[in-house]
Write a protein that holds these residues in place. Sequence first.
Motif, PDB file in Angstrom:
ATOM      1  N   VAL A 124       0.874  -1.293  -0.119  1.00 21.51           N
ATOM      2  CA  VAL A 124      -0.052  -0.083   0.123  1.00 21.51           C
ATOM      3  C   VAL A 124       0.957   1.374  -0.039  1.00 21.51           C
ATOM      4  O   VAL A 124       0.669   2.241  -0.785  1.00 21.51           O
ATOM      5  CB  VAL A 124      -0.950   0.062   1.274  1.00 21.51           C
ATOM      6  N   PHE A 125       2.036   1.334   0.744  1.00 18.71           N
ATOM      7  CA  PHE A 125       2.727   2.466   0.657  1.00 18.71           C
ATOM      8  C   PHE A 125       3.516   2.632  -0.556  1.00 18.71           C
ATOM      9  O   PHE A 125       3.427   3.898  -0.986  1.00 18.71           O
ATOM     10  CB  PHE A 125       3.951   2.221   1.736  1.00 18.71           C
ATOM     11  N   GLY A 126       3.874   1.466  -1.413  1.00 20.38           N
ATOM     12  CA  GLY A 126       4.537   1.835  -2.477  1.00 20.38           C
ATOM     13  C   GLY A 126       3.530   2.238  -3.494  1.00 20.38           C
ATOM     14  O   GLY A 126       3.786   3.090  -4.535  1.00 20.38           O
ATOM     15  N   THR A 127       2.248   1.951  -3.517  1.00 17.71           N
ATOM     16  CA  THR A 127       1.360   2.009  -4.585  1.00 17.71           C
ATOM     17  C   THR A 127       0.832   3.487  -4.222  1.00 17.71           C
ATOM     18  O   THR A 127       0.443   3.894  -5.255  1.00 17.71           O
ATOM     19  CB  THR A 127       0.240   0.999  -4.166  1.00 17.71           C
ATOM     20  N   ALA A 128       0.743   3.888  -2.877  1.00 19.58           N
ATOM     21  CA  ALA A 128       0.150   5.306  -2.757  1.00 19.58           C
ATOM     22  C   ALA A 128       1.217   6.164  -3.191  1.00 19.58           C
ATOM     23  O   ALA A 128       0.998   7.365  -3.909  1.00 19.58           O
ATOM     24  CB  ALA A 128       0.158   5.614  -1.163  1.00 19.58           C
ATOM     25  N   LEU A 129       2.678   5.776  -3.081  1.00 16.13           N
ATOM     26  CA  LEU A 129       3.878   6.720  -3.603  1.00 16.13           C
ATOM     27  C   LEU A 129       3.411   6.820  -5.076  1.00 16.13           C
ATOM     28  O   LEU A 129       3.845   7.899  -5.731  1.00 16.13           O
ATOM     29  CB  LEU A 129       5.127   6.298  -3.089  1.00 16.13           C
ATOM     30  N   ARG A 130       2.898   5.959  -5.772  1.00 15.75           N
ATOM     31  CA  ARG A 130       2.760   5.870  -7.268  1.00 15.75           C
ATOM     32  C   ARG A 130       1.592   6.557  -7.494  1.00 15.75           C
ATOM     33  O   ARG A 130       1.159   6.711  -8.810  1.00 15.75           O
ATOM     34  CB  ARG A 130       2.794   4.598  -7.958  1.00 15.75           C
ATOM     35  N   SER A 131       0.734   6.887  -6.672  1.00  9.37           N
ATOM     36  CA  SER A 131      -0.629   7.291  -6.859  1.00  9.37           C
ATOM     37  C   SER A 131      -1.683   6.473  -7.785  1.00  9.37           C
ATOM     38  O   SER A 131      -2.383   7.283  -8.452  1.00  9.37           O
ATOM     39  CB  SER A 131      -0.656   8.846  -7.364  1.00  9.37           C
ATOM     40  N   ASP A 132      -1.362   5.322  -7.545  1.00 11.57           N
ATOM     41  CA  ASP A 132      -2.033   4.271  -8.270  1.00 11.57           C
ATOM     42  C   ASP A 132      -3.398   3.943  -7.539  1.00 11.57           C
ATOM     43  O   ASP A 132      -3.378   2.769  -6.602  1.00 11.57           O
ATOM     44  CB  ASP A 132      -1.475   3.024  -8.707  1.00 11.57           C
ATOM     45  N   TRP A 133      -4.366   4.875  -7.345  1.00 12.05           N
ATOM     46  CA  TRP A 133      -5.370   4.740  -6.278  1.00 12.05           C
ATOM     47  C   TRP A 133      -6.239   3.577  -6.694  1.00 12.05           C
ATOM     48  O   TRP A 133      -6.941   2.941  -5.842  1.00 12.05           O
ATOM     49  CB  TRP A 133      -6.123   6.079  -6.325  1.00 12.05           C
ATOM     50  N   ALA A 134      -6.517   3.066  -7.940  1.00 11.71           N
ATOM     51  CA  ALA A 134      -7.028   2.138  -8.021  1.00 11.71           C
ATOM     52  C   ALA A 134      -6.745   0.600  -7.449  1.00 11.71           C
ATOM     53  O   ALA A 134      -7.452  -0.063  -6.921  1.00 11.71           O
ATOM     54  CB  ALA A 134      -7.479   1.839  -9.819  1.00 11.71           C
ATOM     55  N   THR A 135      -5.534   0.637  -7.668  1.00 14.51           N
ATOM     56  CA  THR A 135      -4.675  -0.678  -7.281  1.00 14.51           C
ATOM     57  C   THR A 135      -4.828  -0.527  -5.688  1.00 14.51           C
ATOM     58  O   THR A 135      -5.020  -1.499  -4.870  1.00 14.51           O
ATOM     59  CB  THR A 135      -3.126  -0.918  -7.847  1.00 14.51           C
ATOM     60  N   LEU A 136      -4.515   0.588  -5.080  1.00 13.02           N
ATOM     61  CA  LEU A 136      -4.554   0.742  -3.828  1.00 13.02           C
ATOM     62  C   LEU A 136      -5.937   0.089  -3.159  1.00 13.02           C
ATOM     63  O   LEU A 136      -6.082  -0.255  -2.055  1.00 13.02           O
ATOM     64  CB  LEU A 136      -4.348   2.173  -3.331  1.00 13.02           C
ATOM     65  N   GLY A 137      -6.937   0.511  -3.823  1.00 17.35           N
ATOM     66  CA  GLY A 137      -8.220   0.222  -3.300  1.00 17.35           C
ATOM     67  C   GLY A 137      -8.280  -1.182  -3.167  1.00 17.35           C
ATOM     68  O   GLY A 137      -9.122  -1.795  -2.290  1.00 17.35           O
ATOM     69  N   ILE A 138      -7.994  -1.955  -4.369  1.00 24.37           N
ATOM     70  CA  ILE A 138      -7.783  -3.547  -4.238  1.00 24.37           C
ATOM     71  C   ILE A 138      -7.104  -3.900  -3.091  1.00 24.37           C
ATOM     72  O   ILE A 138      -7.465  -4.899  -2.263  1.00 24.37           O
ATOM     73  CB  ILE A 138      -7.479  -4.039  -5.529  1.00 24.37           C
ATOM     74  N   GLN A 139      -5.887  -3.212  -2.916  1.00 20.34           N
ATOM     75  CA  GLN A 139      -5.128  -3.772  -1.718  1.00 20.34           C
ATOM     76  C   GLN A 139      -5.685  -3.343  -0.234  1.00 20.34           C
ATOM     77  O   GLN A 139      -5.589  -4.220   0.379  1.00 20.34           O
ATOM     78  CB  GLN A 139      -3.650  -2.938  -1.922  1.00 20.34           C
TER      79      GLN A 139
END
Length: 149
Positions: free
Chosen positions: A106-121
């Motif tokens: 989640v930390f890495g995904t948030a840094l990438r601003s990939d909010w769709a993937t973060l929602g799945i995570q």
Amino acid sequence: MTGTGRSFPETLEGRQLDEALAYGILRLTLGVNIFLHGATRLFSGVGGFVSATVEQLSRTPLPEASVRIFATALPFLEAAVGLAILIGLWTRWALAGGALLMAALVFGTALRSDWATLGIQMVYAVVYFLLLMFRAHDRFSLDRILGDG
């Protein structure tokens, strides 16, 4: 065997059996999912996964060496955590470890601003939470057979 002469699964009735089955099926499903996340990356070659992950995180403040180390370890960790969850061995610690891995993702995904993937995570994070929170319902596992549940 219990004092009634019936075997353990037969002593579960009604709601207790429903709760045990629901827990077991969710644990099994998460275990298969996480195990196969790691296993497929291992069988298809970790190098490609590591390269893709390093590329995805190249525009974040994370040092490339740290990303490379984490991405190299991740498939092994996923396979181990997933297998433990799947068979119900060291379930408390496997779920806690899996949840911490998810927090790192989640930390890495948030840094990438990939909010769709973060929602799945975050859905995965909730499943880890639920399984850890309701672990008392875990009746069909190696932990239970070994007396650690």
